[in-house]
Design an enzyme around this catalytic site. Structure first.
Site, PDB file in Angstrom:
ATOM      1  N   ALA A  66     -68.815 109.419 -67.890  1.00 10.85           N
ATOM      2  CA  ALA A  66     -67.923 108.328 -68.292  1.00 10.85           C
ATOM      3  C   ALA A  66     -66.647 108.449 -67.461  1.00 10.85           C
ATOM      4  O   ALA A  66     -66.311 109.543 -66.981  1.00 10.85           O
ATOM      5  CB  ALA A  66     -67.617 108.441 -69.774  1.00 10.85           C
ATOM      6  N   GLY A 111     -71.920 111.267 -69.399  1.00  9.49           N
ATOM      7  CA  GLY A 111     -72.480 109.957 -69.743  1.00  9.49           C
ATOM      8  C   GLY A 111     -73.628 109.550 -68.823  1.00  9.49           C
ATOM      9  O   GLY A 111     -74.494 108.763 -69.221  1.00  9.49           O
ATOM     10  N   GLU A 114     -76.615 111.127 -70.250  1.00 14.92           N
ATOM     11  CA  GLU A 114     -76.939 110.415 -71.493  1.00 14.92           C
ATOM     12  C   GLU A 114     -77.626 109.077 -71.204  1.00 14.92           C
ATOM     13  O   GLU A 114     -78.533 108.657 -71.925  1.00 14.92           O
ATOM     14  CB  GLU A 114     -75.648 110.216 -72.307  1.00 14.92           C
ATOM     15  CG  GLU A 114     -75.085 111.556 -72.761  1.00 14.92           C
ATOM     16  CD  GLU A 114     -73.685 111.446 -73.341  1.00 14.92           C
ATOM     17  OE1 GLU A 114     -72.744 111.199 -72.561  1.00 14.92           O
ATOM     18  OE2 GLU A 114     -73.535 111.588 -74.558  1.00 14.92           O
ATOM     19  N   GLU A 134     -68.874 117.870 -71.049  1.00 14.16           N
ATOM     20  CA  GLU A 134     -67.764 117.288 -71.826  1.00 14.16           C
ATOM     21  C   GLU A 134     -66.841 118.329 -72.426  1.00 14.16           C
ATOM     22  O   GLU A 134     -65.625 118.122 -72.513  1.00 14.16           O
ATOM     23  CB  GLU A 134     -68.315 116.378 -72.946  1.00 14.16           C
ATOM     24  CG  GLU A 134     -68.869 115.042 -72.462  1.00 14.16           C
ATOM     25  CD  GLU A 134     -70.325 115.091 -72.046  1.00 14.16           C
ATOM     26  OE1 GLU A 134     -70.880 116.205 -71.933  1.00 14.16           O
ATOM     27  OE2 GLU A 134     -70.919 114.023 -71.842  1.00 14.16           O
TER      28      GLU A 134
HETATM   29  N1  CAA Z   1     -64.652 109.677 -63.963  1.00 15.42           N
HETATM   30  C1  CAA Z   1     -63.778 109.141 -63.087  1.00 15.42           C
HETATM   31  N2  CAA Z   1     -63.758 109.455 -61.785  1.00 15.42           N
HETATM   32  C2  CAA Z   1     -64.629 110.371 -61.341  1.00 15.42           C
HETATM   33  C3  CAA Z   1     -65.550 110.992 -62.195  1.00 15.42           C
HETATM   34  C4  CAA Z   1     -65.556 110.600 -63.560  1.00 15.42           C
HETATM   35  N3  CAA Z   1     -66.433 111.080 -64.449  1.00 15.42           N
HETATM   36  N4  CAA Z   1     -66.290 111.854 -61.474  1.00 15.42           N
HETATM   37  C5  CAA Z   1     -65.820 111.789 -60.218  1.00 15.42           C
HETATM   38  N5  CAA Z   1     -64.830 110.886 -60.127  1.00 15.42           N
HETATM   39  C6  CAA Z   1     -64.040 110.529 -58.949  1.00 15.42           C
HETATM   40  C7  CAA Z   1     -63.081 111.628 -58.578  1.00 15.42           C
HETATM   41  O1  CAA Z   1     -61.901 111.554 -59.357  1.00 15.42           O
HETATM   42  C8  CAA Z   1     -62.845 111.333 -57.115  1.00 15.42           C
HETATM   43  O2  CAA Z   1     -61.941 110.263 -57.024  1.00 15.42           O
HETATM   44  P1  CAA Z   1     -60.780 110.289 -55.878  1.00 15.42           P
HETATM   45  O3  CAA Z   1     -61.553 110.272 -54.574  1.00 15.42           O
HETATM   46  O4  CAA Z   1     -60.027 109.025 -56.145  1.00 15.42           O
HETATM   47  O5  CAA Z   1     -60.016 111.560 -56.090  1.00 15.42           O
HETATM   48  C9  CAA Z   1     -64.207 110.810 -56.655  1.00 15.42           C
HETATM   49  O6  CAA Z   1     -64.911 110.417 -57.838  1.00 15.42           O
HETATM   50  C10 CAA Z   1     -65.050 111.862 -55.963  1.00 15.42           C
HETATM   51  O7  CAA Z   1     -65.128 112.974 -56.819  1.00 15.42           O
HETATM   52  P2  CAA Z   1     -64.732 114.478 -56.353  1.00 15.42           P
HETATM   53  O8  CAA Z   1     -63.708 114.433 -55.288  1.00 15.42           O
HETATM   54  O9  CAA Z   1     -64.420 115.259 -57.581  1.00 15.42           O
HETATM   55  O10 CAA Z   1     -66.137 114.936 -55.714  1.00 15.42           O
HETATM   56  P3  CAA Z   1     -66.702 116.416 -55.604  1.00 15.42           P
HETATM   57  O11 CAA Z   1     -67.905 116.324 -54.726  1.00 15.42           O
HETATM   58  O12 CAA Z   1     -65.633 117.371 -55.254  1.00 15.42           O
HETATM   59  O13 CAA Z   1     -67.189 116.775 -57.106  1.00 15.42           O
HETATM   60  C11 CAA Z   1     -68.258 116.352 -59.208  1.00 15.42           C
HETATM   61  C12 CAA Z   1     -68.218 116.059 -57.701  1.00 15.42           C
HETATM   62  C13 CAA Z   1     -68.654 117.815 -59.449  1.00 15.42           C
HETATM   63  C14 CAA Z   1     -69.304 115.429 -59.833  1.00 15.42           C
HETATM   64  C15 CAA Z   1     -66.850 116.108 -59.809  1.00 15.42           C
HETATM   65  O14 CAA Z   1     -66.414 114.803 -59.398  1.00 15.42           O
HETATM   66  C16 CAA Z   1     -66.814 116.151 -61.314  1.00 15.42           C
HETATM   67  O15 CAA Z   1     -66.820 117.224 -61.878  1.00 15.42           O
HETATM   68  N6  CAA Z   1     -66.741 114.960 -61.959  1.00 15.42           N
HETATM   69  C17 CAA Z   1     -66.575 114.874 -63.391  1.00 15.42           C
HETATM   70  C18 CAA Z   1     -67.863 115.264 -64.118  1.00 15.42           C
HETATM   71  C19 CAA Z   1     -67.643 115.185 -65.608  1.00 15.42           C
HETATM   72  O16 CAA Z   1     -66.862 115.920 -66.178  1.00 15.42           O
HETATM   73  N7  CAA Z   1     -68.371 114.270 -66.276  1.00 15.42           N
HETATM   74  C20 CAA Z   1     -68.269 114.053 -67.709  1.00 15.42           C
HETATM   75  C21 CAA Z   1     -67.284 112.955 -67.974  1.00 15.42           C
HETATM   76  S1  CAA Z   1     -66.902 112.812 -69.676  1.00 15.42           S
HETATM   77  C22 CAA Z   1     -68.203 111.952 -70.350  1.00 15.42           C
HETATM   78  O17 CAA Z   1     -69.145 111.564 -69.685  1.00 15.42           O
HETATM   79  C23 CAA Z   1     -68.018 111.695 -71.810  1.00 15.42           C
HETATM   80  C24 CAA Z   1     -69.183 111.067 -72.512  1.00 15.42           C
HETATM   81  O18 CAA Z   1     -70.190 111.678 -72.798  1.00 15.42           O
HETATM   82  C25 CAA Z   1     -69.042 109.733 -73.003  1.00 15.42           C
END
Ligand code: CAA
Length: 257
Positions: A66, A111, A114, A134
């Site tokens: 998400a 998400g 999911e 999460e």
């Molecule tokens: N939401 C918003 N933006 C996201 C994102 C997310 N879940 N995942 C990645 N992005 C964005 C980053 O902020 C980044 O944006 P900028 O270029 O503007 O800085 C861009 O995508 C590229 O990401 P990274 O630079 O972080 O890429 P990476 O290769 O270094 O890492 C990754 C990749 C390991 C997937 C890392 O992006 C990451 O850990 N993302 C978040 C994963 C996460 O925590 N997901 C769970 C979200 S909460 C959820 O989903 C709740 C639910 O159940 C409802």
């Protein structure tokens, strides 16, 4: 159209949905769910649909979760409304009457995982990474993960993934039953044709009925579910597909469904 958060292409009865926010690794936000809901309005009425495939734009991510930027400042009420919107839309995708398959082409986190769990099955490229991270953000899965993950892979493995937030690769995902197959990116791109060939020779009503039996039956006790199967099996004999399918077998020819 190029900027729309979800793209839809339909070919030979196979709908291909592409989640299109590659700069945010296809993170799921409210606008994306609104677009997906409007596409589902269209797909739900299509009698000649055979399958739906869902994938992420680019080679890096299916969905990285998400949208954290959109969620950060939400109040509990706003978080509740966002989760309700996501859950309702994901449930509609899950309950489309045809097979719905996730083509997981990279990160499949939070998400995203999911969403893949709400698909009838998932196939993954060999660079795919799965996880429910999460807790690392101080929340729990909110798009069905605490319920669909244990139903798919069992409560012990689900609790391991959900409470540690650890990530697993495609091969571990295959071993624990989170995905059905692992393949190269190229094979994943060709999966639509592979599936189209497999489904083309089947009775379309039979495929829909089989999906209904599995989904509706899973929510019931075994005796009620078996009674449902018997009803749907018998109902198959009311249509032309069963006569044609069985006649074709006995006459040693290809059925013309
Ligand atoms: N939401 C918003 N933006 C996201 C994102 C997310 N879940 N995942 C990645 N992005 C964005 C980053 O902020 C980044 O944006 P900028 O270029 O503007 O800085 C861009 O995508 C590229 O990401 P990274 O630079 O972080 O890429 P990476 O290769 O270094 O890492 C990754 C990749 C390991 C997937 C890392 O992006 C990451 O850990 N993302 C978040 C994963 C996460 O925590 N997901 C769970 C979200 S909460 C959820 O989903 C709740 C639910 O159940 C409802």
């Amino acid at each position: 159209m190029q900027d729309a958060p979800v793209h839809l292409v339909i070919e030979s009865g196979i709908a291909r949905l592409t989640l299109n926010r590659p700069k945010a690794l296809n993170a799921l936000n409210s606008a994306l769910f609104t677009e997906l809901a409007s596409i589902l309005d269209d797909l739900e009425g299509q009698a000649d649909l055979r399958a739906v495939l869902i994938t992420g734009e680019g080679e890096k991510a299916f969905v990285a979760g998400a949208d954290i930027a959109e969620m950060r400042d939400k109040t509990p009420d706003e978080a509740h409304a966002f989760a309700r919107q996501a859950l309702t839309t994901i449930k509609r995708l899950e309950r489309l009457p045809v097979p719905v398959v996730a083509l997981v082409n990279g990160f499949c986190l939070g998400g995203g995982c999911e969403l893949a769990l709400a698909c009838d099955w998932a196939v993954a490229s060999d660079n795919a990474v799965f996880g429910q991270p999460e807790v690392l953000l101080g929340v729990i899965p909110g798009f069905g993960g605490t319920q669909r993950l244990p139903r798919r892979i069992g409560p012990a493995m689900a609790l391991d993934l959900i409470t540690t937030g650890r990530k697993i690769d495609a091969h571990e995902a295959l071993r624990i039953g989170l995905v059905n197959q692992v393949m190269s990116q190229t094979e994943l791109e060709q999966y639509a044709e592979t599936l189209a060939k497999q489904l083309k020779v089947n009775g379309t009503k039979a495929v829909r009925s089989a999906k209904q039996a599995v989904h509706d039956g899973m929510d019931q006790d075994l005796d009620s579910a078996l009674a449902l199967e018997t009803s749907l099996f018998a109902l198959g004999f009311a249509g032309s597909e069963q006569k044609e399918g069985m006649s074709a077998f006995l006459e040693k020819r290809t059925p013309n469904f």
